[in-house]
Motif scaffolding. Sequence first.
Motif, PDB file in Angstrom:
ATOM      1  N   PHE A  93       0.869  21.401   9.847  1.00 22.86           N
ATOM      2  CA  PHE A  93      -0.288  21.858   9.091  1.00 22.86           C
ATOM      3  C   PHE A  93      -1.555  21.087   9.432  1.00 22.86           C
ATOM      4  N   ASP A  95      -4.011  19.952   7.262  1.00 18.94           N
ATOM      5  CA  ASP A  95      -4.312  18.812   6.402  1.00 18.94           C
ATOM      6  C   ASP A  95      -3.032  18.024   6.173  1.00 18.94           C
ATOM      7  N   SER A  98      -2.099  17.018   2.352  1.00 17.22           N
ATOM      8  CA  SER A  98      -1.724  18.050   1.375  1.00 17.22           C
ATOM      9  C   SER A  98      -0.477  18.815   1.815  1.00 17.22           C
ATOM     10  N   SER A  99       0.003  18.586   3.033  1.00 25.75           N
ATOM     11  CA  SER A  99       1.243  19.248   3.417  1.00 25.75           C
ATOM     12  C   SER A  99       2.459  18.407   3.035  1.00 25.75           C
ATOM     13  N   LEU A 100       2.215  17.245   2.429  1.00 25.11           N
ATOM     14  CA  LEU A 100       3.316  16.415   1.943  1.00 25.11           C
ATOM     15  C   LEU A 100       3.249  16.377   0.422  1.00 25.11           C
ATOM     16  N   ASN A 101       4.381  16.624  -0.221  1.00 23.14           N
ATOM     17  CA  ASN A 101       4.418  16.632  -1.680  1.00 23.14           C
ATOM     18  C   ASN A 101       4.124  15.227  -2.213  1.00 23.14           C
ATOM     19  N   PRO A 102       3.050  15.074  -3.024  1.00 26.08           N
ATOM     20  CA  PRO A 102       2.633  13.737  -3.459  1.00 26.08           C
ATOM     21  C   PRO A 102       3.687  13.010  -4.294  1.00 26.08           C
ATOM     22  N   ARG A 103       4.649  13.733  -4.848  1.00 26.42           N
ATOM     23  CA  ARG A 103       5.617  13.094  -5.750  1.00 26.42           C
ATOM     24  C   ARG A 103       6.961  12.811  -5.085  1.00 26.42           C
ATOM     25  N   LYS A 104       7.032  13.026  -3.766  1.00 21.23           N
ATOM     26  CA  LYS A 104       8.303  12.758  -3.099  1.00 21.23           C
ATOM     27  C   LYS A 104       8.128  11.630  -2.094  1.00 21.23           C
ATOM     28  N   THR A 112      14.899  17.086   3.619  1.00 18.05           N
ATOM     29  CA  THR A 112      15.032  18.486   3.222  1.00 18.05           C
ATOM     30  C   THR A 112      15.462  19.407   4.365  1.00 18.05           C
ATOM     31  N   PRO A 113      14.728  19.425   5.488  1.00 21.81           N
ATOM     32  CA  PRO A 113      15.161  20.366   6.540  1.00 21.81           C
ATOM     33  C   PRO A 113      16.561  20.051   7.073  1.00 21.81           C
ATOM     34  N   ARG A 162       8.681  15.921  10.456  1.00 22.93           N
ATOM     35  CA  ARG A 162       9.397  16.903   9.641  1.00 22.93           C
ATOM     36  C   ARG A 162       9.674  18.163  10.443  1.00 22.93           C
TER      37      ARG A 162
END
Lengths: 317, 627
Positions: A93, A95, A98-104, A112-113, A162
Amino acid sequence: MNALEVKNLTKTFEVGKSLFTKGQGVKAVRGMSFDVRDGETLGIVGESGCGKSTLARMLVGLLPPSEGEIQIEGKVQDKASPREFGQMIQYVFQDPISSLNPRKTIREIMETPLKRLHGMGKAERNKRISEIFASVNLRDEFLTRYPHEFSGGQAQRIGIARALAAAARILILDEPVSALDVSVQAQVLNLLADLKKEFGLTYLFISHDLAVVEAVSDRVMVLYFGAIVEVGPADAIFKHAKHPYTKLLADSAPVVGRSLEAPKQKADELPDPLNPPKGCPFAKRCIYATDICTTTDPALTEMGDDHFAACHNPIKG
Amino acid sequence: MIQFFKLLFRNRLAGLGAVVLSVIVLLALFTPLLPLPNPNITATGDRFLPPFSEGHLLGTDHLGRDLLSRLMWGTRLSLAVGAAAALIAAFIGSTIGIVAGFLGGRTDNVIMRLVDMLMAFPYILLALAIVAALGPGLINALFAVAAVNIPFFARNIRGVTVGLANKEFVDAARLSGMSNLQIILFEILPNVLPVIVIAMSTTVGWMILETAGLSFLGLGSQPPQADLGSMLGEARAALITSPHTSIVPGIMIFLIVMSINLLGDGVRDAIDPRLKSGALSRPLPATIVERDSTPPVPSDDLLALQDLRTEFHVGDRTYKAVGGVSLKVNKGECLGIIGESGSGKSVTALSVMGLVASPPGKIVGGAVSFQGHDLVGASYDELRELRGDRVAYIFQDPLSTLHPLYKVGDQLIEAMQAHRKMPEKEARARAVELLESVRIPNAARRVDNYPHEMSGGMRQRVSIAMALANEPDVIIADEPTTALDVTVQAQILTLLDDLRRERDLAIVFITHDFGVVAQLCDRVAVMYAGRIVEEGPTAAILDDPQHPYTKRLMACVPELGGGKRELHAIPGLPPAVDRLPQGCAFAPRCNFAQDVCKQGDIELEANGDRAVRCLFPDKVSQTEVTS
């Protein structure tokens, strides 16, 4: 073999639809056909509103096409399913933050993948993550941190890691360096080149920066108003542009040693997608336009060695 | 967590609420262990005993029951019911909100219209209807109160979810093979949870009140069971003769709801990320000036920065964003400032007119001399007079600098009338003229457009027109073409160049693009870590960069026409300006660096019309860049 074959890909969005009225169709992508050869980097350039993001989202299965066909590594994809596409084609992506979840944590993001697409066990996952992290020059200790702790360049490496974890062989790089500082840009571009060699990857490199595209691509495809206007070898397409729009782009790029002068064009507004013009959509801005341009939309035709353009009055030379 | 409590208790009222509420909750929890008489034993002989009677600290009610005991048991019940209702409402409401917001489209439409219908009923009427259908009783009242509050949660959470569902990390999760349910549970929910907690903390008090209301009407707890609402209801008949029976539960309800609301507001403010970033603290109209040395004598140049230093003080850290910058620009001249993010180029530009947000920004040294007059020491009124009049700014994103609700013409007129009285008609004619001067076609018609009706390039032209409105002497342009397409960029640059020649404007142009600098600027200053590392005529610097940073920065930017190639990246990252290394800030990334570079300050050494902050400029100049 071609890594990717796209035939007559079209996306029509309905706008102004409500419960009682039928919406109007707006074509964001107007029948694109092209191939991406195995192991090449195909650069895609075009200005805002040219349909490059819509195209990219269709290619990874995030958006179902309205018409046309996508073939990935010889397999026809008839259903938009990111899960199925994800093992063959991945997305990096624009940005990185913003393509990474801020809470993980980064480990959760990386896992995940591996878990969902490849069903790997814990030990195997950890080993794989370490391998990937080593190849994108990131340290393992980053895995326990959260996305906001990283600089843009590091976050983009994580985004690339990722995409690699999914073990897809085709990567769509959507403006992967435009959010980064110039000194970091070069680091990420060089990393991408190394990874490509190491894993035999195929890239679709989307960017608005012609110089960057020229520096990394084998072939370049120029989009205008949802269609391909020119596609050709990277070392020829800007130097010997056939389509007046490609030439306009190349002449507009600020270059050291060239005097400042906005290139000639008759108008500068993009055509209205709700009311697309008959004929060539660029005709209104084009200084070479003749009568035929306002009546017939030109088809992509070969105009040189591996060089195609959609123009009635191509530039000679 | 520690930071959360710090933020929470910084708000005194929230701290008070927390203390009061914890005392009440503790008492309620330990009520069964306290030496209290049975709350339901009646003693008609002891009816309406006043407070402080023997054996009955708060007196007795109309059946002679001990009020203190009933109060404690009633509080326990009311708190439990309120909390349970809040949990149920939050759970169901948030589920509805997340599903509607995530799936969007028709599902969203149908669900939210149903929620709207629920909201169309007055809440007490709806609660009454539910209790009437289910029958009176505390549990049914609980359900009624929960049901009435579901729409509040559903709407709130849906709004947040809609914003999250279009985020790139959700797309990334899809491509990582996650299903919709997994995305909702593992990607969306963790991001929504703080909002749910905030919504709960601000509604629990309300729900306790509503339950009490239903009990007061006799639809909640049934005799002899005590809760705060039913106690009030039973005491109503003796309101005049024995007011203490009403006042006691009344005060308790007041204390509970008040403390919960104060605490809830505090929790909301402490969790809200905008507060942490200081967005809600309003900056002062001009940057604070606390100079630690006597300012230099103003120079004769049109605009000159003299050893300017601007810092940000956040917590116990000091960010030296601008660490002693000297620059000058004269009539008809274009000065480029080039640098990466964090190099201090924007803060330098904002410091000129005292526009750096304060707090946390502060100008701590140096001067800005404009027409021989020091602006750093100037009063706010003086600055305001000059802002937009003599010195105008153009920023990167015209969509965020133009007001979305006003026509562009009105914004232009406002910019002019802020500085001089002008009849409306004349101002409008001038606005059209300005739009024409920045080559907007059909200016007379475009003057009535709203910003969203224009393309990005047109909007930036409007910003330029606005900067020109009062015929300023200096225009400071902070990356004005970065957000624009390349064909539009070429037009805007040409326009700026023409305007400067026509009007003898001085332009300070901030960018990260060497191509732009080369085409537009006469002189260029390269910034790194808050200081100028090299300065001089553009052509000379581009031909023969003498600072290693300039040289390497140029080498890592590809140039059109160079063909496919490897780029010479600069290893490492720029230093954080709160932890600058000793000596040269670029030394850790520089392959010319020697021990002497890492000791003491390195001066910006002038040499003819050029200046460079490096100990080995000749070596740099003679060596080819290699990775």
